[in-house]
Motif scaffolding. Structure first.
Motif, PDB file in Angstrom:
ATOM      1  N   VAL A  86      -5.477 -37.790  29.895  1.00 39.73           N
ATOM      2  CA  VAL A  86      -4.223 -37.102  29.563  1.00 39.73           C
ATOM      3  C   VAL A  86      -3.180 -37.483  30.600  1.00 39.73           C
ATOM      4  O   VAL A  86      -3.356 -37.222  31.792  1.00 39.73           O
ATOM      5  CB  VAL A  86      -4.411 -35.572  29.568  1.00 39.73           C
ATOM      6  N   ILE A  87      -2.100 -38.115  30.163  1.00 43.31           N
ATOM      7  CA  ILE A  87      -1.062 -38.571  31.079  1.00 43.31           C
ATOM      8  C   ILE A  87       0.284 -38.004  30.649  1.00 43.31           C
ATOM      9  O   ILE A  87       0.692 -38.152  29.502  1.00 43.31           O
ATOM     10  CB  ILE A  87      -0.963 -40.109  31.107  1.00 43.31           C
ATOM     11  N   GLU A 114       1.207 -23.000  30.366  1.00 45.09           N
ATOM     12  CA  GLU A 114      -0.252 -23.033  30.556  1.00 45.09           C
ATOM     13  C   GLU A 114      -0.609 -24.345  31.249  1.00 45.09           C
ATOM     14  O   GLU A 114      -0.296 -25.428  30.737  1.00 45.09           O
ATOM     15  CB  GLU A 114      -0.971 -22.943  29.223  1.00 45.09           C
ATOM     16  N   PRO A 115      -1.223 -24.304  32.442  1.00 46.31           N
ATOM     17  CA  PRO A 115      -1.594 -25.538  33.135  1.00 46.31           C
ATOM     18  C   PRO A 115      -2.514 -26.412  32.289  1.00 46.31           C
ATOM     19  O   PRO A 115      -3.471 -25.921  31.687  1.00 46.31           O
ATOM     20  CB  PRO A 115      -2.320 -25.025  34.385  1.00 46.31           C
ATOM     21  N   VAL A 116      -2.223 -27.689  32.255  1.00 43.52           N
ATOM     22  CA  VAL A 116      -3.025 -28.624  31.463  1.00 43.52           C
ATOM     23  C   VAL A 116      -4.459 -28.669  31.955  1.00 43.52           C
ATOM     24  O   VAL A 116      -5.404 -28.722  31.172  1.00 43.52           O
ATOM     25  CB  VAL A 116      -2.400 -30.037  31.511  1.00 43.52           C
ATOM     26  N   ARG A 117      -4.619 -28.626  33.257  1.00 43.67           N
ATOM     27  CA  ARG A 117      -5.973 -28.718  33.804  1.00 43.67           C
ATOM     28  C   ARG A 117      -6.836 -27.533  33.374  1.00 43.67           C
ATOM     29  O   ARG A 117      -8.057 -27.664  33.241  1.00 43.67           O
ATOM     30  CB  ARG A 117      -5.924 -28.841  35.321  1.00 43.67           C
ATOM     31  N   LYS A 118      -6.229 -26.377  33.172  1.00 45.27           N
ATOM     32  CA  LYS A 118      -6.993 -25.229  32.678  1.00 45.27           C
ATOM     33  C   LYS A 118      -7.418 -25.447  31.237  1.00 45.27           C
ATOM     34  O   LYS A 118      -8.516 -25.066  30.825  1.00 45.27           O
ATOM     35  CB  LYS A 118      -6.151 -23.954  32.787  1.00 45.27           C
ATOM     36  N   LEU A 119      -6.525 -26.053  30.448  1.00 47.10           N
ATOM     37  CA  LEU A 119      -6.845 -26.315  29.046  1.00 47.10           C
ATOM     38  C   LEU A 119      -8.006 -27.290  28.910  1.00 47.10           C
ATOM     39  O   LEU A 119      -8.935 -27.073  28.128  1.00 47.10           O
ATOM     40  CB  LEU A 119      -5.618 -26.870  28.325  1.00 47.10           C
ATOM     41  N   ILE A 120      -7.950 -28.376  29.681  1.00 48.85           N
ATOM     42  CA  ILE A 120      -8.981 -29.404  29.522  1.00 48.85           C
ATOM     43  C   ILE A 120     -10.291 -29.009  30.203  1.00 48.85           C
ATOM     44  O   ILE A 120     -11.354 -29.521  29.852  1.00 48.85           O
ATOM     45  CB  ILE A 120      -8.496 -30.774  30.046  1.00 48.85           C
ATOM     46  N   ARG A 121     -10.214 -28.097  31.178  1.00 55.66           N
ATOM     47  CA  ARG A 121     -11.430 -27.648  31.854  1.00 55.66           C
ATOM     48  C   ARG A 121     -12.360 -26.911  30.897  1.00 55.66           C
ATOM     49  O   ARG A 121     -13.579 -26.911  31.058  1.00 55.66           O
ATOM     50  CB  ARG A 121     -11.060 -26.741  33.023  1.00 55.66           C
ATOM     51  N   HIS A 128      -9.594 -36.250  31.477  1.00 56.46           N
ATOM     52  CA  HIS A 128      -8.965 -36.257  32.799  1.00 56.46           C
ATOM     53  C   HIS A 128      -7.448 -36.235  32.624  1.00 56.46           C
ATOM     54  O   HIS A 128      -6.918 -36.737  31.641  1.00 56.46           O
ATOM     55  CB  HIS A 128      -9.370 -37.502  33.589  1.00 56.46           C
ATOM     56  N   TYR A 129      -6.762 -35.662  33.610  1.00 55.42           N
ATOM     57  CA  TYR A 129      -5.301 -35.609  33.557  1.00 55.42           C
ATOM     58  C   TYR A 129      -4.693 -36.366  34.735  1.00 55.42           C
ATOM     59  O   TYR A 129      -5.167 -36.261  35.869  1.00 55.42           O
ATOM     60  CB  TYR A 129      -4.797 -34.154  33.596  1.00 55.42           C
ATOM     61  N   TRP A 130      -3.635 -37.139  34.455  1.00 53.38           N
ATOM     62  CA  TRP A 130      -2.884 -37.829  35.495  1.00 53.38           C
ATOM     63  C   TRP A 130      -1.386 -37.544  35.286  1.00 53.38           C
ATOM     64  O   TRP A 130      -0.906 -37.559  34.168  1.00 53.38           O
ATOM     65  CB  TRP A 130      -3.128 -39.340  35.441  1.00 53.38           C
ATOM     66  N   GLU A 131      -0.688 -37.319  36.376  1.00 53.28           N
ATOM     67  CA  GLU A 131       0.753 -37.037  36.288  1.00 53.28           C
ATOM     68  C   GLU A 131       1.531 -38.343  36.449  1.00 53.28           C
ATOM     69  O   GLU A 131       1.671 -38.878  37.547  1.00 53.28           O
ATOM     70  CB  GLU A 131       1.162 -36.036  37.368  1.00 53.28           C
ATOM     71  N   ALA A 132       2.036 -38.864  35.344  1.00 57.77           N
ATOM     72  CA  ALA A 132       2.763 -40.136  35.349  1.00 57.77           C
ATOM     73  C   ALA A 132       3.641 -40.229  34.112  1.00 57.77           C
ATOM     74  O   ALA A 132       3.554 -39.391  33.213  1.00 57.77           O
ATOM     75  CB  ALA A 132       1.782 -41.309  35.393  1.00 57.77           C
ATOM     76  N   GLU A 133       4.484 -41.250  34.077  1.00 55.05           N
ATOM     77  CA  GLU A 133       5.416 -41.413  32.965  1.00 55.05           C
ATOM     78  C   GLU A 133       5.393 -42.849  32.451  1.00 55.05           C
ATOM     79  O   GLU A 133       5.420 -43.802  33.237  1.00 55.05           O
ATOM     80  CB  GLU A 133       6.830 -41.049  33.410  1.00 55.05           C
TER      81      GLU A 133
END
Length: 582
Positions: A86-87, A114-121, A128-133
């Motif tokens: 997830v980016i 809602e934090p993305v990491r909570k959703l995917i956890r 996995h989540y990465w913060e990028a554009e």
């Protein structure tokens, strides 16, 4: 993970022990795009991301963005055969329909995210989540290019290249300024949580500045002139929220300036809420008039300076008014990365990215698009009329009988939804009734049509084709639909469940996407809301407000946000809105 760690250091730490280079499958989501992965090719100065050998055996999915379509896709994806990345430059999902409430302290910002990491956890999948554009898509080589959205010492110069197997683009849209001079520099937008928070601070700051003893009354009036541009749902709801905030809470704290406040709503069209039933439009306009909100329709903004907003009226007359704050809410426009991608694939004559009914980008088999950045280019019946006739005419007699037609009716209606809509509007039960109308008094069983008669009978069907609205409701349903397709990809390859291929053999793998409209709301302030629900049912008033409360509370993505939103509403009823600028 500490904010100080750079995007690339985090990648290095997670993938340090996995030297193999792999391809990744990429999914773009509604509210912003970005991607991360490592390619099989040499980097040539571009950073690449390693993945484990176990992951390389899976279908590789990278989800870019965290808006309605992307979040819905993630929530409904169940197939463990995917390695999902997830980016997005935004590490949370935002419940955007409540943003106008955030601007005035009716609801707190933390309650609608809602934090993305909570959703995917919570998912059992490998996500996995990465913060990028993402800033470039190379469809020919199946690569996307991205950069970190973190504030690092890299000065934004270092980039990452990402290989993909499938690319699903749903990065949303940006605010449409129509290139009006001064809008970017002087107006507030209302599209992100940060926008709502900024508006909230500015509203309070306007009252604080107007209360300074050194100002003239003329300057106070200017500072307390609030202008909203755009009479759509967002603009109307914000105007209503602002009016309630001022009349119920602010005037008690700033009694010396309460008579100087003015709220003006500018709309270029003839009416506000023109996508709603006329009864709702009329009620909203009358209520705004009673509330003292200055509604100016047929007023197009042509320029915004730091202190004045200039408009062109229907009569052609030019006028201007001073302001203290302007909120610009006039629609959406395509993001630059999508515009560049559209040029690559030959869609330069379109406003947004075009897909087929299965959400695949036209001309790119492995690329999907959903949400505000795309529109479904529904195929016309008349384009395939000869193929439909040929497929139905099994005995090759050159004519169609009722029996032959009945065998393909369901496939026609499933493949071309405008047929079903046309029949509904004509109050016909099925397509046979339409053919009977074209043949006059001939008994149903005796109807036979040649190709020209068949064309004539269906000639008006395509007039019912309409583009889907750019709403959260559409994006969420598209995300859910696409996840279901990914969940059953292998199963449907073996046993296709879609309609007949009229221009080919066999069936389509999946049923086409069909949007189901569950209604829409327009909060109008004063605890009154207009609701337009399926079946042309319209409700306006306090009962609709409670329906709005219940629906918007239940639609939150987690129990955490449900509880927080209800708590905010309860505190507002008891204590009023928070009037601090924090």
């Amino acid at each position: 993970m500490m904010r100080g760690l750079t995007f690339y250091k985090r990648f290095s730490r997670d993938f340090h022990d996995n030297p193999s280079l792999v391809k990744l499958l990429v999914v773009f989501t509604v509210s912003g795009g970005g991607v991360v992965a490592y390619s099989e090719s040499k980097s040539y100065g571009l950073n690449v991301v390693h993945a484990s050998e176990a992951d390389s055996k899976k279908k590789r999915v990278v989800v870019l963005g965290t808006g309605w379509a992307g979040t819905s896709f993630l929530k409904n994806l169940k197939n463990s055969e995917y390695d999902v990345q997830v980016i997005s430059p935004r590490n949370y999902f935002a419940f955007t329909p409540l943003l106008p409430s955030v601007t005035c302290g009716t609801v707190e910002a933390r309650s609608v995210v809602e934090p993305v990491r909570k959703l995917i956890r919570k998912k059992t999948l490998d996500i996995h989540y990465w913060e990028a554009e993402c800033f470039k898509i190379d469809a020919q080589n199946k690569k996307v290019y991205c950069r970190s959205s973190q504030d690092t010492n890299l000065s934004g110069e270092e980039e990452c290249v990402v290989d993909y197997d499938y690319l699903v683009i749903a990065i949303g849209a940006r605010v449409n300024t129509f290139n009006t001079p001064g809008v970017e520099e002087n107006c507030h937008f209302l599209k992100e949580v940060e926008d709502a928070q900024k508006i909230r601070r500015t509203v309070i700051d306007c009252f604080e500045r107007a209360s300074l003893p050194t100002l003239s009354d003329e300057e106070r009036k200017r500072i307390l002139q609030f202008v909203i541009v755009g009479g759509g749902p967002t603009g109307v709801e914000f105007a209503a929220e602002l009016h309630d905030f001022v009349s119920e809470d602010i005037v008690k704290l700033y009694p010396q300036v309460k008579d100087l406040v003015k709220i003006t709503l500018l709309e270029a069209g003839e009416h506000i809420l023109n996508m709603f039933d006329k009864r709702i439009t009329a009620f909203a306009e009358e209520k705004f008039q009673r509330d003292g909100i200055d509604l100016k329709t047929g007023s197009m903004v042509v320029k915004v300076s730091d202190k004045e907003i200039s408009t062109k009226e229907r009569s052609g007359e030019m006028s201007s008014m001073p302001y203290g704050m302007v909120v610009w809410s006039t629609g959406i426009a395509t993001r630059p990365v999508i515009m560049d991608f559209m040029k690559q694939i030959g869609q330069t004559n379109r406003r947004v990215l075009a897909t087929d009914e299965w959400l695949r980008v036209e001309g790119c088999d492995s690329v999907y698009a959903l949400g505000d950045c795309a529109t479904i280019n529904q195929r016309k019946v008349m384009e395939d009329i000869a193929a439909i006739f040929s497929k139905a005419d099994k005995d090759n007699s050159g004519t169609l009988t009722v029996k032959e037609l009945q065998e393909v009716i369901d496939n026609i209606c499933q493949r071309y939804p405008q047929v079903e809509l046309y029949l509904k509007n004509k109050q016909m039960h099925n397509i046979v009734d339409l053919l009977k109308e074209s043949k006059g008094d001939v008994a149903k069983e005796s109807i036979e049509l040649d190709i020209e008669e068949f064309k004539k009978a269906l000639s008006q069907v395509d007039s019912q084709m309409k583009s889907l609205p750019a709403t959260a409701q559409v994006a969420a349903q598209q995300g859910s639909y696409l996840a279901d397709c990914f969940n059953r990809m292998e199963e449907c390859e073996k046993n296709p469940e879609g309609p007949l291929r009229f221009r080919g053999e066999g069936r389509h793998r999946f049923r086409p996407f069909r949007y189901k409209h569950f209604g829409q709301f327009a909060p109008l302030g004063g605890e009154q809301t207009a609701a337009q629900l399926p079946g042309d049912w319209v409700s306006i008033g306090h009962s609709s407000q409670w329906l709005w409360y219940s629906v918007y509370a239940s639609k939150q993505v987690s129990w955490r946000t449900r509880v927080l939103v209800v708590s905010d509403w309860t505190k507002r009823f008891i204590f009023g809105r928070d009037s601090s600028s924090i």
